[in-house]
Design a protein around this motif. Sequence first.
Motif, short mmCIF file in Angstrom:
data_model
loop_
_atom_site.label_atom_id
_atom_site.label_comp_id
_atom_site.label_asym_id
_atom_site.label_seq_id
_atom_site.Cartn_x
_atom_site.Cartn_y
_atom_site.Cartn_z
N ALA A 153 1.56 5.29 46.25
CA ALA A 153 0.36 5.99 46.68
C ALA A 153 -0.64 4.97 47.19
CB ALA A 153 -0.25 6.79 45.53
N GLY A 154 -1.37 5.33 48.23
CA GLY A 154 -2.36 4.39 48.76
C GLY A 154 -2.86 4.82 50.12
N ALA A 155 -3.52 3.89 50.78
CA ALA A 155 -4.07 4.15 52.10
C ALA A 155 -2.97 4.51 53.08
CB ALA A 155 -4.84 2.92 52.59
N GLY A 156 -3.28 5.41 53.99
CA GLY A 156 -2.30 5.82 54.99
C GLY A 156 -2.97 6.54 56.14
N LEU A 157 -2.17 7.25 56.89
CA LEU A 157 -2.64 7.96 58.08
C LEU A 157 -2.31 9.44 57.99
CD1 LEU A 157 -1.35 5.48 60.83
CD2 LEU A 157 -3.63 5.51 59.78
N VAL A 158 -3.10 10.24 58.68
CA VAL A 158 -2.81 11.66 58.79
C VAL A 158 -1.57 11.87 59.64
CG1 VAL A 158 -3.68 13.87 59.66
CG2 VAL A 158 -5.23 12.29 58.48
N GLY A 159 -1.50 11.15 60.75
CA GLY A 159 -0.35 11.17 61.64
C GLY A 159 -0.20 9.81 62.28
N GLU A 160 0.97 9.53 62.82
CA GLU A 160 1.22 8.21 63.39
C GLU A 160 0.37 7.97 64.64
OE1 GLU A 160 3.31 5.71 61.96
OE2 GLU A 160 2.80 7.18 60.43
N LEU A 161 -0.12 6.74 64.77
CA LEU A 161 -0.86 6.35 65.96
C LEU A 161 0.12 6.08 67.10
CD1 LEU A 161 -3.48 3.94 64.33
CD2 LEU A 161 -3.84 6.30 65.09
N THR A 218 -7.96 10.60 61.04
CA THR A 218 -6.93 9.57 61.17
C THR A 218 -6.54 8.98 59.82
OG1 THR A 218 -7.91 8.96 63.30
CG2 THR A 218 -6.29 7.44 62.36
N LEU A 219 -7.54 8.61 59.03
CA LEU A 219 -7.31 7.91 57.78
C LEU A 219 -7.09 8.90 56.63
CD1 LEU A 219 -10.10 5.19 58.13
CD2 LEU A 219 -7.65 4.95 58.64
N ALA A 220 -6.22 8.51 55.71
CA ALA A 220 -5.89 9.40 54.59
C ALA A 220 -5.39 8.57 53.42
CB ALA A 220 -4.80 10.39 55.03
N HIS A 221 -5.16 9.24 52.32
CA HIS A 221 -4.39 8.67 51.22
C HIS A 221 -3.09 9.44 51.13
CE1 HIS A 221 -8.34 7.02 49.78
NE2 HIS A 221 -7.55 5.97 49.69
N VAL A 222 -1.99 8.70 51.07
CA VAL A 222 -0.67 9.34 51.07
C VAL A 222 0.11 8.89 49.84
CG1 VAL A 222 -0.64 9.46 53.58
CG2 VAL A 222 0.42 7.51 52.44
N ARG A 223 1.07 9.72 49.44
CA ARG A 223 1.98 9.36 48.36
C ARG A 223 3.38 9.79 48.74
NH1 ARG A 223 0.72 13.90 43.54
NH2 ARG A 223 1.15 15.70 44.92
N ALA A 224 4.34 9.13 48.14
CA ALA A 224 5.75 9.50 48.32
C ALA A 224 6.46 9.20 47.02
CB ALA A 224 6.38 8.73 49.48
N VAL A 225 7.35 10.10 46.63
CA VAL A 225 8.15 9.92 45.42
C VAL A 225 9.60 10.21 45.78
CG1 VAL A 225 8.61 10.70 43.07
CG2 VAL A 225 6.25 10.58 43.90
N GLY A 226 10.46 9.24 45.50
CA GLY A 226 11.89 9.42 45.74
C GLY A 226 12.67 9.17 44.47
N ARG A 227 13.82 9.78 44.37
CA ARG A 227 14.69 9.61 43.21
C ARG A 227 15.99 8.93 43.66
NH1 ARG A 227 14.38 12.05 38.28
NH2 ARG A 227 12.87 13.57 39.10
N ARG A 228 16.34 7.84 43.00
CA ARG A 228 17.55 7.12 43.38
C ARG A 228 18.79 7.99 43.20
NH1 ARG A 228 20.28 1.56 40.83
NH2 ARG A 228 22.38 2.20 41.41
#
Length: 279
Positions: A150-158, A233-243
């Motif tokens: 989780a952290g700084a990110g984007l709403v959509g790709e530039l 443009t700027l957002a906070h994003v998170r991603a969770v994956g399971r091995r």
Amino acid sequence: MDVRLASSRFPRSSAYHPDWVLKNAATGSSNPLWLAEWLAEAMELRPGMRVLDLGCGRAITSIFLAREFSVQVWATDLWFPASGNARRIRDAGLEDRVFPIHADARSLPFAGEFFDAIVSVDSYYYYGTDDLYLNYLAHFVKPAGQIGIAGAGLVGELDGTLPEHLAGFWTNDLWSLHSAAWWRRHWERSGIVSVEVADALDDGWRRWLEWQRIVAPDNGPEIEAVEADAGRTLAHVRAVGRRKADAVFQDYCWPDTLRSVPDSYEPEPLLRESGIDPR
């Protein structure tokens, strides 16, 4: 009453004294405890689990996770020394559950499949955009274990053109910021994890702005940029994956640092014999 950093959205984080958070947090894009709490909502953290907190900074996210979820945490960072983190951990009364480690994210001193889960708060984009990095990191989590960021990110790709209102704040390292959808694709195509969550925090830009106004009120360029952007443009994003249990790893993609490619040497002539006409 001191209401700094108090938020009904983050009840666990709000229990921590704002002076302790502000003194010990790296500047970052937001309150690291808010991001850690948001990330933990999408993960299965159970008492006794071994958790790697990668890029932990001054270890306050590690302390938070250990206190709130009764997990053991290996607080690992490159920029902040383990000795300083050890003092914070000791003062928090968590020497038996939080273990400070000074290490580079690309050269981790752990055994394969040692961790039940891996988390990274406002740090992963510094190294995790590399196409081969997940192949390395996933070695350290058990099959079916989760990896969460989780952290700084984007709403959509530039598209390569930077919005004018961000120009005064943007530095080259910020090109490593990406959207939640980008992180989903980046991880899923590896075949190593199943992505369970990839999203953006509601009104994340407001959290970003609130944090900067408190922790770095003199940081005009960033405050003005986030305010002008207003979540476009700027957002906070998170991603969770399971091995995945059947994940296939490529050994040449930064494997366990104690491994090496088997090699044997047999001497051969270096040059051809004289007198050969190449025509």
